[in-house]
Design a protein around this motif. Structure first.
Motif, PDB file in Angstrom:
ATOM      1  N   LEU A  42     -55.970  43.753 -42.387  1.00  0.00           N
ATOM      2  CA  LEU A  42     -56.225  44.551 -40.896  1.00  0.00           C
ATOM      3  C   LEU A  42     -55.364  44.785 -41.034  1.00  0.00           C
ATOM      4  CD1 LEU A  42     -56.627  43.115 -38.004  1.00  0.00           C
ATOM      5  CD2 LEU A  42     -57.829  41.466 -38.910  1.00  0.00           C
ATOM      6  N   LEU A  43     -55.648  45.813 -40.094  1.00  0.00           N
ATOM      7  CA  LEU A  43     -54.909  46.748 -38.775  1.00  0.00           C
ATOM      8  C   LEU A  43     -55.030  47.000 -37.611  1.00  0.00           C
ATOM      9  CD1 LEU A  43     -51.645  47.804 -38.676  1.00  0.00           C
ATOM     10  CD2 LEU A  43     -52.300  50.063 -39.749  1.00  0.00           C
ATOM     11  N   ARG A  44     -55.054  46.440 -36.755  1.00  0.00           N
ATOM     12  CA  ARG A  44     -55.116  46.532 -35.229  1.00  0.00           C
ATOM     13  C   ARG A  44     -54.707  46.924 -34.051  1.00  0.00           C
ATOM     14  NH1 ARG A  44     -57.074  43.104 -30.394  1.00  0.00           N
ATOM     15  NH2 ARG A  44     -58.857  43.746 -29.963  1.00  0.00           N
ATOM     16  N   VAL A  45     -55.449  47.697 -33.889  1.00  0.00           N
ATOM     17  CA  VAL A  45     -54.939  48.197 -32.442  1.00  0.00           C
ATOM     18  C   VAL A  45     -55.940  48.042 -31.125  1.00  0.00           C
ATOM     19  CG1 VAL A  45     -55.543  50.388 -32.262  1.00  0.00           C
ATOM     20  CG2 VAL A  45     -54.043  50.361 -30.769  1.00  0.00           C
ATOM     21  N   ASP A  46     -54.872  47.061 -29.740  1.00  0.00           N
ATOM     22  CA  ASP A  46     -55.345  46.941 -28.923  1.00  0.00           C
ATOM     23  C   ASP A  46     -55.077  47.321 -27.230  1.00  0.00           C
ATOM     24  OD1 ASP A  46     -56.087  45.232 -26.384  1.00  0.00           O
ATOM     25  OD2 ASP A  46     -55.950  43.220 -27.743  1.00  0.00           O
ATOM     26  N   ASP A  58     -46.850  41.985 -35.729  1.00  0.00           N
ATOM     27  CA  ASP A  58     -47.027  42.821 -34.024  1.00  0.00           C
ATOM     28  C   ASP A  58     -46.241  43.677 -34.439  1.00  0.00           C
ATOM     29  OD1 ASP A  58     -49.730  41.199 -33.078  1.00  0.00           O
ATOM     30  OD2 ASP A  58     -48.031  39.540 -32.709  1.00  0.00           O
ATOM     31  N   GLY A  59     -46.104  44.807 -33.488  1.00  0.00           N
ATOM     32  CA  GLY A  59     -45.298  45.805 -33.400  1.00  0.00           C
ATOM     33  C   GLY A  59     -45.596  46.556 -32.319  1.00  0.00           C
ATOM     34  N   ALA A  60     -44.948  47.256 -31.446  1.00  0.00           N
ATOM     35  CA  ALA A  60     -44.964  48.438 -30.435  1.00  0.00           C
ATOM     36  C   ALA A  60     -46.302  49.564 -30.965  1.00  0.00           C
ATOM     37  CB  ALA A  60     -43.677  48.973 -30.129  1.00  0.00           C
ATOM     38  N   THR A  61     -45.294  50.090 -32.331  1.00  0.00           N
ATOM     39  CA  THR A  61     -45.779  50.790 -32.902  1.00  0.00           C
ATOM     40  C   THR A  61     -46.923  51.303 -34.349  1.00  0.00           C
ATOM     41  OG1 THR A  61     -43.697  52.067 -34.258  1.00  0.00           O
ATOM     42  CG2 THR A  61     -44.074  52.796 -31.844  1.00  0.00           C
ATOM     43  N   ALA A  62     -47.287  51.688 -34.611  1.00  0.00           N
ATOM     44  CA  ALA A  62     -47.797  51.106 -36.079  1.00  0.00           C
ATOM     45  C   ALA A  62     -46.802  51.276 -37.637  1.00  0.00           C
ATOM     46  CB  ALA A  62     -49.170  52.412 -36.657  1.00  0.00           C
ATOM     47  N   ARG A 100     -53.708  44.710 -24.737  1.00  0.00           N
ATOM     48  CA  ARG A 100     -51.588  45.043 -24.738  1.00  0.00           C
ATOM     49  C   ARG A 100     -51.014  46.550 -24.652  1.00  0.00           C
ATOM     50  NH1 ARG A 100     -51.665  41.311 -29.787  1.00  0.00           N
ATOM     51  NH2 ARG A 100     -51.364  43.336 -30.579  1.00  0.00           N
ATOM     52  N   LEU A 101     -51.963  47.450 -24.618  1.00  0.00           N
ATOM     53  CA  LEU A 101     -51.172  48.680 -24.777  1.00  0.00           C
ATOM     54  C   LEU A 101     -51.291  49.282 -23.270  1.00  0.00           C
ATOM     55  CD1 LEU A 101     -49.674  51.327 -25.887  1.00  0.00           C
ATOM     56  CD2 LEU A 101     -52.402  52.182 -26.150  1.00  0.00           C
ATOM     57  N   ALA A 102     -51.918  48.432 -22.407  1.00  0.00           N
ATOM     58  CA  ALA A 102     -51.697  49.211 -20.964  1.00  0.00           C
ATOM     59  C   ALA A 102     -50.915  47.911 -20.025  1.00  0.00           C
ATOM     60  CB  ALA A 102     -53.366  49.151 -20.273  1.00  0.00           C
ATOM     61  N   GLU A 103     -51.109  47.195 -21.091  1.00  0.00           N
ATOM     62  CA  GLU A 103     -50.024  46.009 -20.312  1.00  0.00           C
ATOM     63  C   GLU A 103     -48.448  46.588 -20.748  1.00  0.00           C
ATOM     64  OE1 GLU A 103     -52.022  42.341 -21.551  1.00  0.00           O
ATOM     65  OE2 GLU A 103     -53.321  42.404 -20.118  1.00  0.00           O
ATOM     66  N   GLY A 104     -48.347  46.890 -21.451  1.00  0.00           N
ATOM     67  CA  GLY A 104     -47.194  47.637 -21.750  1.00  0.00           C
ATOM     68  C   GLY A 104     -46.276  46.016 -22.986  1.00  0.00           C
ATOM     69  N   ARG A 105     -47.249  45.750 -23.688  1.00  0.00           N
ATOM     70  CA  ARG A 105     -46.949  44.637 -24.994  1.00  0.00           C
ATOM     71  C   ARG A 105     -47.296  45.535 -26.615  1.00  0.00           C
ATOM     72  NH1 ARG A 105     -50.395  39.512 -24.229  1.00  0.00           N
ATOM     73  NH2 ARG A 105     -51.957  41.166 -24.564  1.00  0.00           N
ATOM     74  N   PRO A 106     -46.525  44.367 -27.610  1.00  0.00           N
ATOM     75  CA  PRO A 106     -47.089  45.454 -28.498  1.00  0.00           C
ATOM     76  C   PRO A 106     -48.440  45.503 -29.219  1.00  0.00           C
ATOM     77  CG  PRO A 106     -45.178  43.725 -28.413  1.00  0.00           C
ATOM     78  CD  PRO A 106     -45.892  43.689 -27.329  1.00  0.00           C
ATOM     79  N   ALA A 107     -48.673  46.625 -29.393  1.00  0.00           N
ATOM     80  CA  ALA A 107     -50.483  47.031 -29.018  1.00  0.00           C
ATOM     81  C   ALA A 107     -51.371  46.661 -30.584  1.00  0.00           C
ATOM     82  CB  ALA A 107     -50.958  48.289 -28.607  1.00  0.00           C
TER      83      ALA A 107
END
Length: 89
Positions: free
Chosen positions: A34-38, A65-69, A41-48
């Protein structure tokens, strides 16, 4: 199992365009992925972005995990290679 290389897009700006094909290819190999975006975590500035995979030929589950897809999938492909699975992109 036949490889569907003729469907793989040419990647110019990263591997995001191939994400669904990567997931489909892994499923064909018996790998659950799976590939997921959170959003939190994005709002908190963490790798989403998170990639997770298990089962099939994987000796153990993997996570990247990563900051971008693009960053997340690049790390995931490296983890898959380290586990002995080379995705034909």
């Amino acid at each position: 199992m036949a490889t569907r290389r003729h469907r793989w897009p040419k990647t110019r700006d990263g591997i995001e365009d191939a994400a669904l094909l990567i997931l489909e290819w892994l499923a064909e190999q018996g790998v659950n992925a799976l590939l997921r975006v959170d959003a939190e975590r994005l709002a908190e500035g963490r790798p989403a972005w998170t990639f997770a995979a298990s089962s099939g030929p994987l000796p153990h589950g993997i996570r990247a995990d990563g900051a971008t897809a693009d960053q997340c999938l690049s790390r995931a492909l490296a983890e898959l290679r380290a586990a002995g699975i080379t995705v034909p992109i």
